[in-house]
Design a protein around this motif. Structure first.
Motif, short mmCIF file in Angstrom:
data_model
loop_
_atom_site.label_atom_id
_atom_site.label_comp_id
_atom_site.label_asym_id
_atom_site.label_seq_id
_atom_site.Cartn_x
_atom_site.Cartn_y
_atom_site.Cartn_z
N LYS A 103 0.85 -1.21 0.00
CA LYS A 103 0.00 0.00 0.00
C LYS A 103 0.88 1.25 0.00
CE LYS A 103 -4.14 -2.08 1.81
NZ LYS A 103 -5.14 -2.21 0.77
N ALA A 118 -6.65 9.48 -0.98
CA ALA A 118 -6.67 10.12 0.34
C ALA A 118 -5.25 10.51 0.76
CB ALA A 118 -7.26 9.15 1.35
N VAL A 141 -7.69 6.09 9.11
CA VAL A 141 -7.70 4.72 8.57
C VAL A 141 -6.28 4.17 8.62
CG1 VAL A 141 -8.34 3.29 6.59
CG2 VAL A 141 -9.59 5.40 7.03
N ILE A 155 -10.55 1.12 10.63
CA ILE A 155 -11.07 2.48 10.65
C ILE A 155 -11.24 2.86 12.12
CG2 ILE A 155 -13.03 3.95 10.00
CD1 ILE A 155 -13.24 2.17 7.47
N LYS A 214 -18.47 -5.39 1.75
CA LYS A 214 -17.32 -6.01 2.44
C LYS A 214 -17.62 -6.48 3.86
CE LYS A 214 -13.24 -4.65 -0.02
NZ LYS A 214 -13.24 -3.41 -0.80
N ASN A 224 -14.82 -6.78 8.47
CA ASN A 224 -14.53 -6.80 7.04
C ASN A 224 -14.29 -8.22 6.58
OD1 ASN A 224 -14.62 -4.45 5.47
ND2 ASN A 224 -12.83 -3.62 6.50
P1 AMP Z 1 -8.96 -1.42 1.15
O1 AMP Z 1 -8.53 -2.84 1.37
O2 AMP Z 1 -7.83 -0.46 1.16
O3 AMP Z 1 -9.89 -1.27 -0.02
O4 AMP Z 1 -9.90 -1.06 2.39
C1 AMP Z 1 -10.98 -1.90 2.75
C2 AMP Z 1 -12.20 -1.06 3.00
O5 AMP Z 1 -11.93 -0.10 4.03
C3 AMP Z 1 -12.62 -0.23 1.80
O6 AMP Z 1 -13.42 -0.96 0.92
C4 AMP Z 1 -13.36 0.92 2.46
O7 AMP Z 1 -14.67 0.52 2.82
C5 AMP Z 1 -12.58 1.13 3.73
N1 AMP Z 1 -11.57 2.19 3.55
C6 AMP Z 1 -10.31 2.04 3.10
N2 AMP Z 1 -9.67 3.22 3.03
C7 AMP Z 1 -10.55 4.15 3.45
C8 AMP Z 1 -10.50 5.58 3.60
N3 AMP Z 1 -9.40 6.28 3.36
N4 AMP Z 1 -11.62 6.20 4.05
C9 AMP Z 1 -12.73 5.50 4.33
N5 AMP Z 1 -12.84 4.17 4.22
C10 AMP Z 1 -11.77 3.49 3.77
#
Ligand code: AMP
Ligand code: GLY
Length: 425
Positions: A103, A118, A141, A155, A214, A224
């Motif tokens: 990441k 972000a 996050v 989160i 999710k 999740n």
């Molecule tokens: P990711 O694996 O990075 O997609 O994160 C998993 C889930 O966490 C995402 O599908 C979002 O629902 C939530 N998420 C990730 N990053 C953010 C962010 N910056 N702001 C809000 N929700 C987030």
């Protein structure tokens, strides 16, 4: 041609079903596969991380084309191993699969090439993370840098929660070595959309959009998961959003990877959030989404193998993707307790109800064959997909079909596609 698919989930079953439709394909192998895939492919008991064994198998069996479904082997460099053996393979090399595998890498790439995402900070030392949190805006996050089965994202609403999060990711290593490094990110709000694409390293072609669910429980409650259900297309992925993303995100990502000396071939999955300031990238994945593949691939009109070959041969520019003018909904049937502990080995009844039913699919995710009977063998067990003329019809049909099969501890969300009712259709 002979095709080998590497992986064992619902996504790989959907890939196998699409491969089987290709007039080019004579025989499909899948390693390691599952009980559903075994109905259309020969499953080979070699693990997805056993690269040398897989390459040796591909050579012995005269495999003409290998498709890597999963993230772990991609991040581990399976494509490099196959290419070194002169084998044709679909997926990014190790130096490109890092787009999902780290990441921190993907955030730095987006920052350098002005791809909207972000704001963030990266930490190698939990002390630095804790010091930074003192002045950070909540919610925040926290993300483990490496691969964590889609679960390494926390989160945190308060400073206390965030401190706990740092401890969990970086000190207790809840997500293993994925947490050696951590990204802390600004919290964004908005609708989420999953956009899958094919790329040959120069050209990028976008597939029809989808939305995942999710969280484990109805109303987006609970932990999740890898994904509890999907629908496609997303009514929130408007023409304006598409135009913005085409201008600022998709081609920019492919060009950025090429400029970094990491040309990207395969599928790029863009996890987008439609914020008030416009679409932003939440994450990249180096493969089809699961269960996104289970609603997107059944709607694709192209010969999937032809598109994948065009990617590996650098001629995707000659191909336009075409999707059916309809909709699909997938409801995941899971084992009660998923994503935490759950039981396996329960017989699955009713699978034959899907035979010959046009527009219905029962994709196997975690199943196995035991004493001639198909049994549950994972957290996500089946993906029940139905197509309909529109999202509402597809949803009604998918939920109806969830009742055709049964197994002990069967669990599903009941609100997959609820957002459809909120859209102006
Ligand atoms: P990711 O694996 O990075 O997609 O994160 C998993 C889930 O966490 C995402 O599908 C979002 O629902 C939530 N998420 C990730 N990053 C953010 C962010 N910056 N702001 C809000 N929700 C987030
Ligand atoms: N469904 C989300 C993913 O495949 O990462």
């Amino acid at each position: 041609m002979n095709v080998l698919i590497v992986g064992s989930g619902g996504r790989e079953h959907a890939i196998a079903v699409s491969a089987a439709k290709s007039p080019k394909v004579d025989k499909i192998y899948c390693a390691p596969g599952n009980a559903g895939i075994a109905q259309i492919a020969e499953c080979v008991p070699i693990g997805a991380m056993e690269f040398d064994k897989l390459a040796a198998f591909a050579k012995e069996q005269g495999i003409d084309f290998t498709i890597i479904g999963m993230d772990d082997p991609l991040a581990g460099g399976i494509v490099d191993v196959f290419e070194a053996e002169g084998l044709k393979v679909f997926g990014p090399r190790k130096n490109a699969a890092i787009l999902e595998g780290s990441k921190a890498f993907s955030k730095d790439l987006m920052k350098k090439y002005n791809i909207p995402t972000a704001a963030y900070e990266t930490f190698d030392d939990p002390k630095d993370a804790l010091a930074w949190l003192q002045t950070a805006k909540m919610p925040v996050v926290l993300k483990a840098d490496g691969l964590a089965l889609g679960k390494g994202v926390l989160i945190c609403k308060t400073l206390e929660e965030a401190k706990e999060g740092v401890k969990s990711i970086m000190e207790d290593k809840t997500f293993g070595s994925a947490g050696n490094r951590m990204v802390a990110e600004e919290f964004m709000t908005g609708r989420e959309v999953s956009v899958l694409s094919f790329t040959d390293g120069k050209t990028i072609r976008i597939m029809s959009s989808a939305q995942d669910h999710k969280r484990a429980k109805d109303g987006d409650q609970g932990l999740n998961t890898g994904g509890m259900g999907t629908f496609s297309p997303s009514p929130f992925y408007t023409k304006e959003v598409d135009e913005f993303c085409k201008k600022h995100i998709y081609q920019a990502t492919v060009d950025a990877m090429a400029a970094e000396g990491r040309p990207y071939t395969g599928v790029i999955f863009f996890g987008l959030m439609l914020t008030q300031d416009g679409p932003k990238v939440l994450e990249y994945n180096a493969r089809f989404g699961d269960p996104e593949a289970q609603v997107v691939l059944p709607r694709m009109k192209n010969d999937m193998i032809e598109v994948m070959e065009a990617c590996t041969e650098g001629r995707l520019g000659q191909i336009e993707l075409q999707f059916e003018d309809n909709a699909a909904v997938c409801v995941v049937l899971a084992s009660g307790g998923y994503p935490q502990s759950y039981e396996k080995g329960y017989p699955i009844e009713g699978l034959e109800a899907f035979h010959g039913k046009e527009g219905y699919y029962c994709f196997h995710a975690g199943t196995a064959c035991k004493d001639g009977k198909i049994v549950t063998n994972g957290g996500r067990v089946l993906g029940i997909t139905a197509k309909g003329k529109d999202l509402k019809e597809a949803r009604q049909k998918a939920y109806e079909a969830t009742g055709w099969v049964d197994f002990q501890k069967k669990y599903m969300r009941h609100d997959i596609g609820k957002a459809i009712d909120e859209a102006q259709l």
